[in-house]
Design an enzyme around this catalytic site. Sequence first.
Site, PDB file in Angstrom:
ATOM      1  N   GLU A  58       0.893  -1.054  -0.158  1.00 29.72           N
ATOM      2  CA  GLU A  58       0.064   0.332  -0.145  1.00 29.72           C
ATOM      3  C   GLU A  58       0.822   1.581  -0.059  1.00 29.72           C
ATOM      4  O   GLU A  58       0.422   2.230  -1.041  1.00 29.72           O
ATOM      5  CB  GLU A  58      -0.675  -0.236   1.013  1.00 29.72           C
ATOM      6  CG  GLU A  58      -1.954   1.285   0.999  1.00 29.72           C
ATOM      7  CD  GLU A  58      -3.207   1.316   2.529  1.00 29.72           C
ATOM      8  OE1 GLU A  58      -4.066   2.089   2.470  1.00 29.72           O
ATOM      9  OE2 GLU A  58      -1.838   0.904   3.844  1.00 29.72           O
ATOM     10  N   TRP A  80      -9.059  -1.835   0.246  1.00 32.01           N
ATOM     11  CA  TRP A  80      -9.455  -1.010  -0.125  1.00 32.01           C
ATOM     12  C   TRP A  80     -10.694  -0.524  -1.035  1.00 32.01           C
ATOM     13  O   TRP A  80     -10.626   0.366  -1.458  1.00 32.01           O
ATOM     14  CB  TRP A  80      -8.578   0.494  -1.340  1.00 32.01           C
ATOM     15  CG  TRP A  80      -7.562   1.568  -0.481  1.00 32.01           C
ATOM     16  CD1 TRP A  80      -6.543   1.185   0.183  1.00 32.01           C
ATOM     17  CD2 TRP A  80      -7.745   2.577   0.154  1.00 32.01           C
ATOM     18  NE1 TRP A  80      -5.713   2.275   0.561  1.00 32.01           N
ATOM     19  CE2 TRP A  80      -6.489   3.084   0.824  1.00 32.01           C
ATOM     20  CE3 TRP A  80      -8.922   3.106  -0.237  1.00 32.01           C
ATOM     21  CZ2 TRP A  80      -7.491   4.563   0.982  1.00 32.01           C
ATOM     22  CZ3 TRP A  80      -8.995   5.236   0.907  1.00 32.01           C
ATOM     23  CH2 TRP A  80      -7.661   5.249   0.920  1.00 32.01           C
ATOM     24  N   TYR A 132      -4.892  10.188  -0.960  1.00 34.81           N
ATOM     25  CA  TYR A 132      -2.844   9.702  -0.790  1.00 34.81           C
ATOM     26  C   TYR A 132      -2.047  10.067  -1.789  1.00 34.81           C
ATOM     27  O   TYR A 132      -1.349  10.866  -1.660  1.00 34.81           O
ATOM     28  CB  TYR A 132      -2.601   8.348  -0.196  1.00 34.81           C
ATOM     29  CG  TYR A 132      -3.640   8.608   1.557  1.00 34.81           C
ATOM     30  CD1 TYR A 132      -2.777   9.391   2.529  1.00 34.81           C
ATOM     31  CD2 TYR A 132      -4.358   8.055   1.413  1.00 34.81           C
ATOM     32  CE1 TYR A 132      -4.112   9.375   4.024  1.00 34.81           C
ATOM     33  CE2 TYR A 132      -5.065   7.796   2.599  1.00 34.81           C
ATOM     34  CZ  TYR A 132      -4.609   8.611   4.130  1.00 34.81           C
ATOM     35  OH  TYR A 132      -5.643   8.480   5.276  1.00 34.81           O
ATOM     36  N   CYS A 179      -7.184  10.296   6.461  1.00 32.92           N
ATOM     37  CA  CYS A 179      -6.757  10.025   8.049  1.00 32.92           C
ATOM     38  C   CYS A 179      -5.617  10.485   8.116  1.00 32.92           C
ATOM     39  O   CYS A 179      -4.902  11.613   9.042  1.00 32.92           O
ATOM     40  CB  CYS A 179      -7.945   8.621   8.295  1.00 32.92           C
ATOM     41  SG  CYS A 179      -9.007   8.333   8.195  1.00 32.92           S
ATOM     42  N   ARG A 199      -5.672  12.532  11.519  1.00 33.12           N
ATOM     43  CA  ARG A 199      -7.201  13.391  12.327  1.00 33.12           C
ATOM     44  C   ARG A 199      -7.727  12.321  13.120  1.00 33.12           C
ATOM     45  O   ARG A 199      -8.510  12.739  14.158  1.00 33.12           O
ATOM     46  CB  ARG A 199      -7.860  14.230  10.939  1.00 33.12           C
ATOM     47  CG  ARG A 199      -8.200  12.999  10.452  1.00 33.12           C
ATOM     48  CD  ARG A 199      -8.878  14.015   9.326  1.00 33.12           C
ATOM     49  NE  ARG A 199      -9.608  12.892   8.074  1.00 33.12           N
ATOM     50  CZ  ARG A 199     -10.787  12.279   8.688  1.00 33.12           C
ATOM     51  NH1 ARG A 199     -11.268  11.869   9.480  1.00 33.12           N
ATOM     52  NH2 ARG A 199     -10.844  11.266   7.861  1.00 33.12           N
ATOM     53  N   ASP A 202      -8.491   4.416  13.548  1.00 32.13           N
ATOM     54  CA  ASP A 202      -9.467   2.790  14.670  1.00 32.13           C
ATOM     55  C   ASP A 202      -8.153   2.174  14.761  1.00 32.13           C
ATOM     56  O   ASP A 202      -7.483   1.503  13.831  1.00 32.13           O
ATOM     57  CB  ASP A 202      -9.974   2.280  13.097  1.00 32.13           C
ATOM     58  CG  ASP A 202     -10.355   1.048  13.049  1.00 32.13           C
ATOM     59  OD1 ASP A 202     -10.114   0.527  14.653  1.00 32.13           O
ATOM     60  OD2 ASP A 202     -10.337   0.410  12.044  1.00 32.13           O
TER      61      ASP A 202
END
Length: 297
Positions: A58, A80, A132, A179, A199, A202
């Site tokens: 990733e 994803w 990203y 995130c 931010r 999980d």
Amino acid sequence: MHQYLDLLRHVLNHGHERRDRTGTGTRSVFGYQMRFPLMDGFPIGTTKRVWFKGLACELLWFLSGSTNIKPLVDQGISIWTAWPLKKYLLDHNLDLPPSDSDKWVAHQSEFEELIQNQEGFAQQWGDLGPIYGKQWRDFMGVDQISEVIEAIKHSPWSRRHIVSAWNPTELRQMALPPCHMFFQFSVSDHTLSCQLYIRSNDLFLGAPFNIAQYALLTHLIAHQTGLEPGDLIYTIGDAHIYLNHVDQVTEQLSRKPYPLPQLRILRKPKTVFEYQFSDFDLQGYQCHPVIKAPVAV
């Protein structure tokens, strides 16, 4: 990884129950920071198996600038798939089952087969918008990764070694707003440290991936700039445990951690964009078995 386990305990004991976008509900705290000295070992979870190949591939996908899931799906990586699959099902007025159900698994399998094999399908349904990779490599025309590497090489003392994935002008086009949204490098005593601001995290499914992924990124940037990896400083805004992950977190906390492994990088390509997964050797990774939990989409 005692820092991470301490965070899980802290949120279980002191977090507040809150509603959230997914409708699942969380126990959360706002504002938390951990520091991982990378020379003490590679910070990957040992109280459950963390999929190193998945997080490494990733990261390489982010670095490539891609925003389409096909390169991941072609490698058997589904992390994803849930977001474009959800959009596909809703746009076709199809049933949207729970993400941990057999029906969801069947939908995902069919969807990924189409992504891989049906001409034009990935282009139409597999793109996640300017997430990203787009922001790292083309933030309104700026290749932030290339620029930060050059800045570290030529102005190591600078306090401006920054990469941002948070682009307010394109948030609405993204399948999921970033995130892990902002990171900064610092050079001191021939070591490279990285501070990440995330931010929303999980803690059961996301944090172990993110911690190890940014540790790997720090190793790669250090490798390219002739430095040694220093610390990963991991700063969280909303640190949360989903309510349907509490049993899994409790099981994980009952396990005794193993010593951390060491990361070896076997090859130094000309640029950070040319690394392959086969260049990474995670030595001595001992861990407890995986603990499964549903993804909140």
